[in-house]
Write an enzyme that holds these catalytic residues in place. Sequence first.
Site, mmCIF file in Angstrom:
data_model
loop_
_atom_site.group_PDB
_atom_site.id
_atom_site.type_symbol
_atom_site.label_atom_id
_atom_site.label_comp_id
_atom_site.label_asym_id
_atom_site.label_seq_id
_atom_site.Cartn_x
_atom_site.Cartn_y
_atom_site.Cartn_z
ATOM 1 C CD GLU A 47 79.672 67.239 65.636
ATOM 2 O OE1 GLU A 47 79.760 66.676 66.756
ATOM 3 O OE2 GLU A 47 79.539 68.465 65.513
ATOM 4 C CE1 TYR A 130 76.082 66.051 69.558
ATOM 5 C CE2 TYR A 130 77.853 64.776 68.565
ATOM 6 C CZ TYR A 130 77.351 65.980 69.007
ATOM 7 O OH TYR A 130 78.107 67.118 68.881
ATOM 8 C CG ASP A 148 77.081 66.509 73.282
ATOM 9 O OD1 ASP A 148 76.275 67.279 73.856
ATOM 10 O OD2 ASP A 148 78.172 66.905 72.821
#
Length: 366
Positions: A47, A130, A148
Amino acid sequence: MNSDLQHTLEVFPKIDFKNNLVNWFLAEQRNLPWRLNKDPYRVWVSEIMLQQTRVETVIPFYNKFMQLFPTVADLANAEEEKVLKAWEGLGYYSRARNLQSAVREVHEVYNGQVPNTPERISKLKGVGPYTAGAILSIAYGIPEPAVDGNVMRVLSRILTIREDIGVPKNRKIFEQAVRALISHEDPSAFNQGMMELGALICTPTNPACLLCPVREQCMAFESGLVNELPIKSKKKAPKQVELVVGVIKNNDGKFLIQQRPQTGLLANMWEFPTAELKSNLLSKGDTLGFFLTEEYKIEVEELAYHFSIEHVFTHLIWKIDVYVGNTIKESNSLTTHKWVSLEECKNLPFPVVHQKIYQQIEKSQF
């Protein structure tokens, strides 16, 4: 939650949307290396790498990174220079430094276990809402939103949300929407499905609406507003910065390089001596010569223009002129600078633009 969104969600077919999205993702998801298992550390690394970077670009970097640092302990105990070298080419290097700093905290404070609560995980350096939501939902099955740009675009169309997705405070509106819609049975598939939908189907331009698994629930499709949403304010044009770089060789055939400051853009990375052009009073060559004398206490026989190169960041553009020269006199008291061969450059973390410079110099056999 604002009244318009609340009213929309009251009449929205949540169950159909949720089921269609999750079933589509489970059947059609891409085969990506970070989906091999739900190890929270692997999810975390992926991520961070995927922030502002395309999936296709990330895959080889991710595979190499996980080979070098397969566990929390491996990354926590690694030298920062080796981490930056492994990150070299991905850009946004503060991501790598923040990731290692946070992983060290996990290693020391949480015995190597990535926290599984919003309160604890959100305190880790570089872990915003996020990333926290992505790790908690994908690795731990906790129904937290992971919002996002992709997700905001999808929800803008699905729910005809007209708030500007470029305004940071509006992210909260989309997080509220996800909390109302997210699958509590499979939050991992739901959040990844939203991301996948935005990446493959509900794209910024020319979305593939006829292939969309939630087309029947999409309010923008029903009302013909797909191409009007999302609403996004335009970014400011990137600032242009003129730089002059010196590729300076000494009598031993080695080149002078400097280490960038510990904070700021490209922190701690290595580069050839670089001066910013702030006035037109001196020529580019004279500006560089003055900089080398003042900064490094070295004298150069002659500086000759070699080539130009440009590098684009999100917020600025470097316009670089590269000069080459040989030293007449060099200082012996270098601290954040050193003399290296071009081969040694390949083992140090260099920004992409300076990698291109030493590759070009290598070809020209200067």
